[in-house]
Design a protein around this motif. Structure first.
Motif, PDB file in Angstrom:
ATOM      1  N   ARG A   5       0.590  -1.574   0.274  1.00  0.00           N
ATOM      2  CA  ARG A   5       0.082  -0.146   0.116  1.00  0.00           C
ATOM      3  C   ARG A   5       1.031   0.947   0.188  1.00  0.00           C
ATOM      4  O   ARG A   5       0.279   2.255  -0.848  1.00  0.00           O
ATOM      5  N   LEU A   6       2.179   1.105   1.044  1.00  0.00           N
ATOM      6  CA  LEU A   6       3.007   2.108   0.795  1.00  0.00           C
ATOM      7  C   LEU A   6       3.296   2.735  -0.445  1.00  0.00           C
ATOM      8  O   LEU A   6       3.589   3.644  -1.266  1.00  0.00           O
ATOM      9  N   MET A   7       3.813   1.940  -1.060  1.00  0.00           N
ATOM     10  CA  MET A   7       4.745   1.871  -2.307  1.00  0.00           C
ATOM     11  C   MET A   7       3.417   2.094  -3.766  1.00  0.00           C
ATOM     12  O   MET A   7       4.017   3.088  -4.211  1.00  0.00           O
ATOM     13  N   VAL A   8       2.242   1.269  -3.098  1.00  0.00           N
ATOM     14  CA  VAL A   8       1.222   2.263  -4.428  1.00  0.00           C
ATOM     15  C   VAL A   8       1.371   3.414  -4.388  1.00  0.00           C
ATOM     16  O   VAL A   8       0.961   4.337  -5.182  1.00  0.00           O
ATOM     17  N   PHE A   9       1.313   3.823  -3.207  1.00  0.00           N
ATOM     18  CA  PHE A   9       0.742   5.342  -2.691  1.00  0.00           C
ATOM     19  C   PHE A   9       1.907   6.268  -3.532  1.00  0.00           C
ATOM     20  O   PHE A   9       2.333   7.435  -4.011  1.00  0.00           O
ATOM     21  N   ALA A  10       3.053   5.835  -2.161  1.00  0.00           N
ATOM     22  CA  ALA A  10       5.068   5.983  -3.478  1.00  0.00           C
ATOM     23  C   ALA A  10       4.490   6.325  -4.636  1.00  0.00           C
ATOM     24  O   ALA A  10       5.134   7.400  -5.836  1.00  0.00           O
ATOM     25  N   ILE A  11       4.195   5.366  -5.846  1.00  0.00           N
ATOM     26  CA  ILE A  11       3.697   5.394  -6.824  1.00  0.00           C
ATOM     27  C   ILE A  11       2.763   6.284  -8.096  1.00  0.00           C
ATOM     28  O   ILE A  11       3.151   6.829  -8.885  1.00  0.00           O
ATOM     29  N   LEU A  12       1.793   6.755  -6.970  1.00  0.00           N
ATOM     30  CA  LEU A  12       1.035   7.329  -7.537  1.00  0.00           C
ATOM     31  C   LEU A  12       1.413   9.226  -7.461  1.00  0.00           C
ATOM     32  O   LEU A  12       0.915   9.644  -7.690  1.00  0.00           O
ATOM     33  N   VAL A  13       1.950   9.216  -6.068  1.00  0.00           N
ATOM     34  CA  VAL A  13       2.641  10.456  -5.949  1.00  0.00           C
ATOM     35  C   VAL A  13       3.335  10.859  -6.838  1.00  0.00           C
ATOM     36  O   VAL A  13       3.909  11.621  -7.145  1.00  0.00           O
ATOM     37  N   LEU A  14       4.355  10.014  -6.874  1.00  0.00           N
ATOM     38  CA  LEU A  14       5.648  10.457  -8.076  1.00  0.00           C
ATOM     39  C   LEU A  14       4.724  10.191  -9.394  1.00  0.00           C
ATOM     40  O   LEU A  14       5.122  10.858 -10.424  1.00  0.00           O
ATOM     41  N   ALA A  15       3.651   9.745  -9.137  1.00  0.00           N
ATOM     42  CA  ALA A  15       2.967   9.468 -10.963  1.00  0.00           C
ATOM     43  C   ALA A  15       2.365  11.179 -11.136  1.00  0.00           C
ATOM     44  O   ALA A  15       2.831  11.350 -12.688  1.00  0.00           O
TER      45      ALA A  15
END
Length: 174
Positions: A5-15
């Motif tokens: 979940r933390l990884m998906v959140f970080a990916i969404l923020v970076l995107a």
């Protein structure tokens, strides 16, 4: 599970950051184009200023010659019939100015065969630009007329003319 979940959140923020930056590129390209145009105009203006400052006598001679041509132009069109304007004024003024004089100004001013017009005043507005602007007073015994005239020193022609209204009495005494 927490790490994913933390990884998906970080990916969404970076995107989101990446998309925002990509949208900024078009704005930056527009600003770059505008700044290049402004720089080019500034360099041209600076070059003209340096030329004028380095040779003020040449600029003064240039203005003097232009003033003589404007005076000759005004004397010519005010003392000739409108039918001769296309032939007589060709080369001295742009076709737009000749048409304006023929259609607009001449009928509103009485240029008779008997009246002789003199040019008692030719005043320059700004001597340091490529388009010189003049205020010209033309007078006869019966009337006085004022014009603003724009002379393009690059084309060596009059490119604009407009008639001004004279407020108050103009002294016609000689």
């Amino acid at each position: 599970m927490k790490n994913s979940r933390l990884m998906v959140f970080a990916i969404l923020v970076l995107a989101g950051i990446l998309i925002t930056q990509l949208n900024q590129i078009t704005n930056l390209d527009k600003q770059l184009g505008q700044n290049k145009a402004t720089l080019k105009q500034s360099k041209t203006s600076q070059k003209q200023s340096q030329t004028i400052v380095s040779s003020p006598q040449a600029q003064q001679d240039h203005v003097s010659d232009s003033t003589k041509l404007v005076t000759l132009f005004v004397k010519t069109f005010s003392n000739l019939p409108t039918s001769s304007y296309p032939d007589t004024l060709k080369g001295m003024a742009s076709q737009k100015v000749i048409n304006e004089l023929t259609q607009t100004f001449a009928p509103s001013v009485t240029f008779s065969d008997k009246a002789h017009y003199e040019v008692p005043m030719v005043s320059i507005r700004n001597a340091w630009r490529s388009d010189l602007e003049y205020l010209v007073i033309v007078k006869s015994d019966a009337q006085s007329v004022a014009y603003t005239i724009t002379y393009d020193t690059d084309k060596k022609q009059i490119t604009d003319i407009s008639r001004l209204t004279l407020k108050g009495a103009f002294d016609n005494e000689k």
